[in-house]
Scaffold this motif. Sequence first.
Motif: not given
Length: 251
Positions: A141-159
Amino acid sequence: MKIAEDFRRIARNALTNKWFIAVAVGLVASILGGISGGGPEFKVNIDGSNISMNFNVAGQTIKSIGTNGGVDSEVGMFILASLPIIIIASLFAAVIYFVLGGFIGVGYAKFNLNLVDKKNAAFETLFEYFSRWKTTTIARLLRALYVFLWSLLFIIPGIVAGFSYAMTDYILAENPEMSASEAISRSKEMMEGNRLRLFCLEFSFIGWSILCAFTMGIGNLWLTPYRQAATAAFYREVSGTEHRAYDNGWE
């Protein structure tokens, strides 16, 4: 420092005479949620006069109900009337699948570590971490949440975030006493300076992935164990635990 070809070679060596069990375990892990995109899905599609409902498992359609008569047909009205039940059932199944996938994912990581370490890679390893389901669920759950939040900045930070947390399951597999946040933090530290290397390893399988597309996904039965074993070998190096594998016959 090893490169993608080195990890693939280690994986091939580990899979020698182990392909049958590796394919079987990889398939079950995929269906039970240990690998993304393998779980059950209900999909309802309404497109103009067409309405359909599909039940998919591991990306494949198991059952399909549809009509060209639109919502006024008997099948269309049945599907629409069933939507509340379908939605509730789907949400319940999603929660169960998410929890199941958490400890199955860690069990599958352990299976692949055993594989590359030349230890006993047994089917029951998939379920070894059932008692730790709370930790594995929180970690997922935390991994999915962190990746989602980083993805809000732009797709590259999410990756980038996705690669940062990629070793979490392996860490929990070897350190079941760790909390979810500790394992995620350890993964982030471990992947500092190694994210590009993992990307290159993943990218090195693109040719095989393209070939698998021409087999309607059947080729993934063999590609998945190959990729996962290579990733386990990658973890062994970046975690500094290669000695465990060398003691059991790594070359």
